[in-house]
Scaffold this motif. Sequence first.
Motif, PDB file in Angstrom:
ATOM      1  N   VAL A  29       0.850  -1.198   0.000  1.00  0.00           N
ATOM      2  CA  VAL A  29       0.000   0.000   0.000  1.00  0.00           C
ATOM      3  C   VAL A  29       0.882   1.243   0.000  1.00  0.00           C
ATOM      4  CG1 VAL A  29      -1.878   1.195   1.197  1.00  0.00           C
ATOM      5  CG2 VAL A  29      -1.629  -1.278   1.461  1.00  0.00           C
ATOM      6  N   THR A  31       1.020   4.843   1.237  1.00  0.00           N
ATOM      7  CA  THR A  31       0.297   5.494   2.322  1.00  0.00           C
ATOM      8  C   THR A  31       0.617   6.991   2.410  1.00  0.00           C
ATOM      9  OG1 THR A  31       2.048   5.075   3.949  1.00  0.00           O
ATOM     10  CG2 THR A  31       0.370   3.346   3.663  1.00  0.00           C
ATOM     11  N   PHE A 125      -3.049   5.272  -0.934  1.00  0.00           N
ATOM     12  CA  PHE A 125      -3.766   4.084  -0.491  1.00  0.00           C
ATOM     13  C   PHE A 125      -4.249   3.202  -1.642  1.00  0.00           C
ATOM     14  CE2 PHE A 125      -3.420   6.546   3.317  1.00  0.00           C
ATOM     15  CZ  PHE A 125      -3.156   5.587   4.283  1.00  0.00           C
ATOM     16  N   LYS A 127      -3.741  -0.184  -3.405  1.00  0.00           N
ATOM     17  CA  LYS A 127      -3.312  -1.428  -2.775  1.00  0.00           C
ATOM     18  C   LYS A 127      -3.069  -2.502  -3.839  1.00  0.00           C
ATOM     19  CE  LYS A 127      -6.655   0.048   0.556  1.00  0.00           C
ATOM     20  NZ  LYS A 127      -7.086   1.109  -0.361  1.00  0.00           N
TER      21      LYS A 127
END
Length: 159
Positions: A29, A31, A125, A127
């Motif tokens: 991910v 972030t 975010f 993924k």
Amino acid sequence: MTIYDYSAKTLMGEEKPLKDYEGKPVLIVNTASECGFTPQFKGLQELYDEFNEQGLEILGFPCNQFNNQDPGSDEAISEFCQRNYGVTFQMFGKVDVKGDEAHPLFQYLTKEAPGMLTKQIKWNFTKFLVNKHGKVIERFAPQTKPENIRDNIVEEINS
């Protein structure tokens, strides 16, 4: 190629080969600490708590490329993740995830699992679910909540 061909620096500055995760499903991910999706850290940590003993690894890669939403140092990011979300999964040092300076891992991930309109990552975010053999099996949009990936993770753990 697989994710095992890459390595990255952890938030503590240590070079970590992704080969260390061989044989385990991995959720990667990108972030950010100051993003509308930042509360997803809670859901990611819950997935990690639930499935780590069954092999799941979650790898977080802070990125400051989207609206300057992770401007802090690696130390500040580590402290933020610990203090606000109790993050215990592996966090890496800040990287670029798109463009000419993108970390080679993210160049590989986006090549293997391009987005709907563009190969590049469009926001924080995003993924990537990777199977036990180091191959990308699915890409999830930033708005996909971690709990909505649960069934995909269970399927990969049981495969």
